[in-house]
Design a protein around this motif. Sequence first.
Motif, PDB file in Angstrom:
ATOM      1  N   THR A  64       0.862  -1.179   0.000  1.00  0.00           N
ATOM      2  CA  THR A  64       0.000   0.000   0.000  1.00  0.00           C
ATOM      3  C   THR A  64       0.899   1.230   0.000  1.00  0.00           C
ATOM      4  OG1 THR A  64      -1.736  -1.158   1.206  1.00  0.00           O
ATOM      5  CG2 THR A  64      -1.821   1.243   1.217  1.00  0.00           C
ATOM      6  N   SER A  65       0.763   2.070  -1.026  1.00  0.00           N
ATOM      7  CA  SER A  65       1.605   3.258  -1.128  1.00  0.00           C
ATOM      8  C   SER A  65       1.199   4.297  -0.096  1.00  0.00           C
ATOM      9  CB  SER A  65       1.512   3.859  -2.522  1.00  0.00           C
ATOM     10  OG  SER A  65       2.237   5.066  -2.585  1.00  0.00           O
ATOM     11  N   THR A  66      -0.067   4.590  -0.075  1.00  0.00           N
ATOM     12  CA  THR A  66      -0.654   5.549   0.843  1.00  0.00           C
ATOM     13  C   THR A  66      -2.143   5.272   0.882  1.00  0.00           C
ATOM     14  OG1 THR A  66      -0.728   7.905   1.461  1.00  0.00           O
ATOM     15  CG2 THR A  66      -1.026   7.385  -0.874  1.00  0.00           C
ATOM     16  N   VAL A 100      -4.233   3.964  -2.153  1.00  0.00           N
ATOM     17  CA  VAL A 100      -3.403   3.896  -3.364  1.00  0.00           C
ATOM     18  C   VAL A 100      -2.393   2.767  -3.211  1.00  0.00           C
ATOM     19  CG1 VAL A 100      -1.824   5.163  -4.881  1.00  0.00           C
ATOM     20  CG2 VAL A 100      -3.647   6.390  -3.694  1.00  0.00           C
ATOM     21  N   THR A 101      -2.273   1.926  -4.232  1.00  0.00           N
ATOM     22  CA  THR A 101      -1.336   0.808  -4.175  1.00  0.00           C
ATOM     23  C   THR A 101       0.048   1.200  -4.689  1.00  0.00           C
ATOM     24  OG1 THR A 101      -1.823   0.017  -6.401  1.00  0.00           O
ATOM     25  CG2 THR A 101      -3.231  -0.828  -4.609  1.00  0.00           C
ATOM     26  N   GLN A 145      -0.010   1.453  -8.416  1.00  0.00           N
ATOM     27  CA  GLN A 145      -0.573   2.702  -8.938  1.00  0.00           C
ATOM     28  C   GLN A 145       0.398   3.873  -8.796  1.00  0.00           C
ATOM     29  OE1 GLN A 145      -3.971   2.455  -6.318  1.00  0.00           O
ATOM     30  NE2 GLN A 145      -5.378   2.189  -8.042  1.00  0.00           N
ATOM     31  N   GLU A 146       1.094   3.967  -7.660  1.00  0.00           N
ATOM     32  CA  GLU A 146       1.940   5.124  -7.358  1.00  0.00           C
ATOM     33  C   GLU A 146       3.382   4.953  -7.828  1.00  0.00           C
ATOM     34  OE1 GLU A 146       2.381   8.984  -5.364  1.00  0.00           O
ATOM     35  OE2 GLU A 146       0.749   7.862  -6.252  1.00  0.00           O
ATOM     36  N   TYR A 160       5.783   3.773  -5.865  1.00  0.00           N
ATOM     37  CA  TYR A 160       6.595   3.682  -4.647  1.00  0.00           C
ATOM     38  C   TYR A 160       5.665   3.736  -3.444  1.00  0.00           C
ATOM     39  CZ  TYR A 160       6.025   8.771  -4.721  1.00  0.00           C
ATOM     40  OH  TYR A 160       5.507  10.038  -4.757  1.00  0.00           O
ATOM     41  N   HIS A 187       4.971   5.615   0.072  1.00  0.00           N
ATOM     42  CA  HIS A 187       5.272   6.832   0.825  1.00  0.00           C
ATOM     43  C   HIS A 187       5.741   6.468   2.234  1.00  0.00           C
ATOM     44  CE1 HIS A 187       3.525   9.921  -1.859  1.00  0.00           C
ATOM     45  NE2 HIS A 187       2.767   8.913  -2.275  1.00  0.00           N
ATOM     46  N   PRO A 245       7.569  15.014  -2.491  1.00  0.00           N
ATOM     47  CA  PRO A 245       6.378  14.249  -2.844  1.00  0.00           C
ATOM     48  C   PRO A 245       5.658  14.765  -4.083  1.00  0.00           C
ATOM     49  CG  PRO A 245       5.909  15.663  -0.988  1.00  0.00           C
ATOM     50  CD  PRO A 245       7.381  15.797  -1.289  1.00  0.00           C
ATOM     51  N   HIS A 249      10.950   7.574  -0.075  1.00  0.00           N
ATOM     52  CA  HIS A 249      10.038   6.796  -0.914  1.00  0.00           C
ATOM     53  C   HIS A 249      10.659   5.423  -1.114  1.00  0.00           C
ATOM     54  CE1 HIS A 249       8.309  10.755  -2.729  1.00  0.00           C
ATOM     55  NE2 HIS A 249       7.782  10.466  -1.548  1.00  0.00           N
ATOM     56  N   TYR A 284      10.871   2.134  -3.162  1.00  0.00           N
ATOM     57  CA  TYR A 284      10.588   1.699  -4.529  1.00  0.00           C
ATOM     58  C   TYR A 284      10.477   0.188  -4.633  1.00  0.00           C
ATOM     59  CZ  TYR A 284      10.710   6.325  -6.519  1.00  0.00           C
ATOM     60  OH  TYR A 284      10.400   7.624  -6.841  1.00  0.00           O
TER      61      TYR A 284
END
Length: 104
Positions: free
Chosen positions: A23-25, A28-29, A32-33, A35, A37, A78, A88, A90
């Motif tokens: 989960t990026s944030t 959001v996966t 999708q992003e 990286y 956060h 960001p 971030h 990756y």
Amino acid sequence: MRIFHLATLADWEAAQAAGAYTTSTRGVTLEQEGYIHASRADQWEGVRAAFYADVTEPLVLLEIDTDLLDVPVVEEPPAPGVAETFPHVYGAIRPDAVVGVTAL
């Protein structure tokens, strides 16, 4: 180095079962992003106030040891025009790189 990531308890539990946190944030996966956060120790409370203040489900703060990651961590802003940088990640975070979990 230690970095921090805010997560829902449900996302963290799913990551432990799957063997990877992706989960990026909020909502959001990683796919999708591009990286995940993260924050330094002096940043996560501001991130929580700005982006998670209205979350009603249980949150946890993941403490990640970057020496245990097998993916790059890059300090960068960001968004364009933002001077402050954030770490971030990756790639997916293995649960064994998470050395602390604090309920919020």
